[in-house]
Scaffold this active site. Structure first.
Site, PDB file in Angstrom:
ATOM      1  CG  HIS A  36      -1.767   1.189   1.267  1.00 59.42           C
ATOM      2  ND1 HIS A  36      -2.854   1.361   0.459  1.00 59.42           N
ATOM      3  CD2 HIS A  36      -1.612   2.326   1.957  1.00 59.42           C
ATOM      4  CE1 HIS A  36      -3.366   2.540   0.683  1.00 59.42           C
ATOM      5  NE2 HIS A  36      -2.627   3.151   1.588  1.00 59.42           N
ATOM      6  NE  ARG A  41      -5.230  -0.412  -5.766  1.00 64.44           N
ATOM      7  CZ  ARG A  41      -4.232  -0.016  -6.572  1.00 64.44           C
ATOM      8  NH1 ARG A  41      -4.009   1.259  -6.772  1.00 64.44           N
ATOM      9  NH2 ARG A  41      -3.457  -0.909  -7.156  1.00 64.44           N
ATOM     10  NE  ARG A  75     -10.211  -2.889  -6.730  1.00 65.01           N
ATOM     11  CZ  ARG A  75      -8.919  -3.004  -6.435  1.00 65.01           C
ATOM     12  NH1 ARG A  75      -8.131  -3.693  -7.212  1.00 65.01           N
ATOM     13  NH2 ARG A  75      -8.418  -2.433  -5.366  1.00 65.01           N
ATOM     14  CD  GLU A 101      -7.485  -8.871  -8.403  1.00 62.86           C
ATOM     15  OE1 GLU A 101      -6.511  -8.147  -8.134  1.00 62.86           O
ATOM     16  OE2 GLU A 101      -8.624  -8.663  -7.960  1.00 62.86           O
ATOM     17  CG  ASN A 114      -0.352  -4.575  -8.295  1.00 64.34           C
ATOM     18  OD1 ASN A 114       0.486  -4.487  -9.166  1.00 64.34           O
ATOM     19  ND2 ASN A 114      -1.065  -3.563  -7.876  1.00 64.34           N
ATOM     20  CG  ASP A 115      -3.856  -9.211  -5.754  1.00 65.08           C
ATOM     21  OD1 ASP A 115      -3.113  -9.480  -4.797  1.00 65.08           O
ATOM     22  OD2 ASP A 115      -4.760  -8.366  -5.687  1.00 65.08           O
ATOM     23  NE  ARG A 163      -0.378  -6.403  -3.541  1.00 62.83           N
ATOM     24  CZ  ARG A 163      -1.442  -5.861  -4.129  1.00 62.83           C
ATOM     25  NH1 ARG A 163      -2.380  -6.638  -4.638  1.00 62.83           N
ATOM     26  NH2 ARG A 163      -1.570  -4.568  -4.223  1.00 62.83           N
ATOM     27  CB  CYS A 215      -5.572  -1.604 -13.500  1.00 63.21           C
ATOM     28  SG  CYS A 215      -6.246  -3.064 -12.718  1.00 63.21           S
TER      29      CYS A 215
HETATM   30  C1  PEP Z   1      -3.752  -5.735  -8.820  1.00 58.28           C
HETATM   31  O1  PEP Z   1      -3.917  -6.690  -8.075  1.00 58.28           O
HETATM   32  O2  PEP Z   1      -2.945  -5.741  -9.768  1.00 58.28           O
HETATM   33  C2  PEP Z   1      -4.494  -4.474  -8.637  1.00 58.28           C
HETATM   34  C3  PEP Z   1      -4.415  -3.505  -9.513  1.00 58.28           C
HETATM   35  O3  PEP Z   1      -5.243  -4.327  -7.538  1.00 58.28           O
HETATM   36  P1  PEP Z   1      -4.701  -4.067  -6.041  1.00 58.28           P
HETATM   37  O4  PEP Z   1      -3.285  -3.611  -6.132  1.00 58.28           O
HETATM   38  O5  PEP Z   1      -5.607  -3.030  -5.511  1.00 58.28           O
HETATM   39  O6  PEP Z   1      -4.865  -5.398  -5.392  1.00 58.28           O
HETATM   40 MG    MG Z   2      -5.597  -6.864  -6.731  1.00 54.63          MG
END
Ligand code: PEP
Ligand code: MG
Length: 571
Positions: free
Chosen positions: A191, A298, A333, A432, A455-456, A466, A503
């Site tokens: 974050h 988000r 989202r 994801e 990211n996920d 992560r 994204c």
């Molecule tokens: C992701 O998982 O790539 C994403 C964009 O969402 P977040 O980082 O909010 O999990």
């Molecule tokens: Mg995500």
């Protein structure tokens, strides 16, 4: 001079004084004052003085956050508790009758109430006990002479050093006074990293023992691009980094000249660059950086101070975002709460293995009323602008259909109530989780768009947490499995004439952006501060070359080989 290495998460160089954010709270021993009336009076005066200072501080925060109702209300609540005559009497009574020090009387009283709240079965009340701890710390800070500073009160720009930053801390950060972040915890997509990139603040995370080796007031250099932290630098290092800072400023000025130019490759392929935001007020920053809409809103921040925000709270956030978007697209989202985005509400979720637990869309299925409030607000917002809806963390076709089924119910409710909304609102999902990337052909017919959340996707494909700095080296975007999964999703979307974008943070790195374009992606949503860098890269390359690079990359059999190849090709 001491040089430390961490994970580079937000580029740029900062030089300045460190400010150590203490997360331990105060431990107040049981101490007594003399029973002399003058001593008692003096102690009561100390307490009243602390109360007065705390109230001024809170009023100040409330005023500064008039544009952000949730935050203003949270701190107003804290003020009401400090002003509460019952609480004040209780503390005074402890000083007068037991001769407790003001610190101990405050601590004792607040702990008692906090304990009572914690033991209530209701999740909401147990969560509120955190507020009492916050209030206790605020009063103690004034009693103990302000050792624990409030972020809002920072007078001079500082480099913030912390074990970790909580989401509620990051929302109230006085952006103009934070030169850089250094944290001990985190990874590239944690974050703090995302917030730093959105706000364009240099940041290094995963810096081992930062909070024990850096003290408030130390001069520190942060190189966010290389992940280097230099404590107490020698003059030669200062000179070197000051020069680098100047070069960076010149570069940023140069990037601004791209603002009004089209985002297209040398051979004429247009790319869409939208921004990721966490708060509606960030739309302005996004637009200033050349975004043509928001590709990922988000919405978890709407829940930062309230477990179950009302439909109107949602709607007002969406309206704020739409106002500044001036007709551009807003992809909202639905709640992706849990794991990295728990906002101190672990009690509410109560997860042992949060990334794999009841989070995100799963939590929404468990709490349909909460989910429906958000869906109603998104649908209502869709009559006011170009709004699309996106479901996170879908792991199967059944889940997608279930989410769409609930959306359909909400649409019918609104129709019955004669409330307007866009009946043809576009519905998409995040890709994801590997299961849906593999079975994208089964889900593609049920959506208007896919948005790849790397990211996920990387975390779940490679089984690497992560936000855990210990396994950060294993978090490998260039792993062959990742490129293959992305290629599969893009190919299936294209074959089915369904839009596909990305994204996740992977595209924020220019050496990944090019092969991703080569794989067929034409739409990206990025942190605002990266958009102009991405635009610069896109305008320098041909799609032909991007395709070649993507093809060669698919032939690399290890992450290391892929990185070496990309370094050679793109520098
Ligand atoms: C992701 O998982 O790539 C994403 C964009 O969402 P977040 O980082 O909010 O999990
Ligand atoms: Mg995500």
């Amino acid at each position: 001079m001491d040089i430390k290495k961490g994970i580079p998460v937000s580029s740029g160089v900062a030089i300045g004084e460190a400010f150590l954010l203490d997360h331990e709270g105060y431990r107040i021993p049981k101490r007594f004052i003399s029973n002399h009336p003058k001593a008692v009076e003096r102690e009561k005066e100390r307490y009243r003085d602390a109360v007065e200072k705390a109230i001024c501080e809170l009023q100040d925060i409330e005023e500064k956050n008039q544009g952000n109702k949730d935050i203003a209300i949270l701190f107003m609540g804290h003020r009401f508790i400090i002003e509460d005559p019952g609480i004040q009497e209780e503390i005074i009574e402890k000083i007068e009758s037991f001769y407790y020090t003001a610190e101990y009387a405050v601590s004792h009283t607040m702990h008692k109430h906090s304990y009572k709240l914690k033991s209530l079965p209701n999740d909401y009340h147990s969560k509120r006990s955190i507020d009492l701890e916050d209030i206790e710390n605020r009063l103690l800070k004034h009693l103990l002479g302000g050792q624990r500073e409030n972020l809002c009160n920072l007078k001079n720009p500082v480099i913030l050093v912390a074990k970790d930053l909580t989401p509620s801390e990051t929302v109230i950060l006085p952006q103009d006074r934070i030169l850089a972040f250094i944290t001990e915890i985190g990874g590239r997509t944690s974050h703090t990293a995302i917030v730093a990139r959105t706000k364009g603040i240099p940041a290094v995370v995963g810096v081992n023992a930062a909070t024990s080796q850096i003290r408030t007031g130390d001069i520190v250099i942060v190189d966010g691009g290389k992940g280097i932290v230099i404590i107490d630098p020698e003059p030669s290092a200062l000179e070197k980094y000051r020069l680098q800072q100047k070069k960076e400023q010149v570069r940023q000025e140069k990037l601004k000249t791209l603002l009004n130019l089209p985002v297209e490759t040398i051979d004429g392929y247009t790319i869409t660059l939208r921004a990721n935001i966490e708060e509606p007020t960030e739309v302005k920053i996004a637009m200033k950086n050349g975004a043509t809409g928001i590709g990922l809103y988000r919405t978890e921040f709407i829940y930062v101070n309230e477990i179950d925000p009302q439909e109107e709270t949602h709607l007002s956030a969406y309206k704020t975002a739409l106002k500044d978007l001036k007709g551009n697209k807003l992809i909202i989202r639905t709640l992706d709460f849990g794991a990295d985005k728990n906002f101190g509400l672990e009690d509410f979720v109560g997860e042992k293995n949060p990334f794999l637990g009841c989070r995100s869309i799963r939590l929404c299925f468990e709490k349909p009323d909460l989910f429906k409030k958000q869906l109603r607000a998104i649908l209502r917002a869709s009559s006011l602008g170009d709004v699309e809806i996106m479901f996170p963390m879908i792991s199967s076709l059944e889940e997608l259909l279930r989410a769409k089924g609930i959306l359909e119910e909400v649409k019918q409710d609104l129709s019955k109530e004669n409330i307007s909304y866009n009946k043809n609102i576009k519905v998409g999902m995040m890709v994801e989780i590997p299961s849906v990337a593999i079975t994208a052909d089964l889900l593609v017919k049920e959506v208007d768009f896919f948005s790849i959340g790397t990211n996920d996707l990387i975390q779940y494909t490679l089984a690497v947490d992560r936000i855990n700095e210990r396994v950060a080296p294993l978090y490998k975007p260039a792993h062959p499995a990742i490129f293959r999964l992305i290629k599969r999703v893009v190919d299936i979307a294209k074959e089915n004439h369904v839009k596909v974008s990305m994204c996740g943070e992977m595209s924020a790195e220019s050496h990944y952006l090019v092969p991703l374009m080569g794989l067929g992606l034409r739409e990206f949503s990025l942190s605002s501060s990266i958009i102009l860098n991405a635009k610069e890269m896109i305008r320098k390359i041909t799609m032909r070359r991007a395709k070649q690079i993507a093809q060669n990359l698919l032939n690399c059999i290890t992450h290391e080989e892929a990185l070496e190849y990309l370094d050679k090709e793109l520098g």
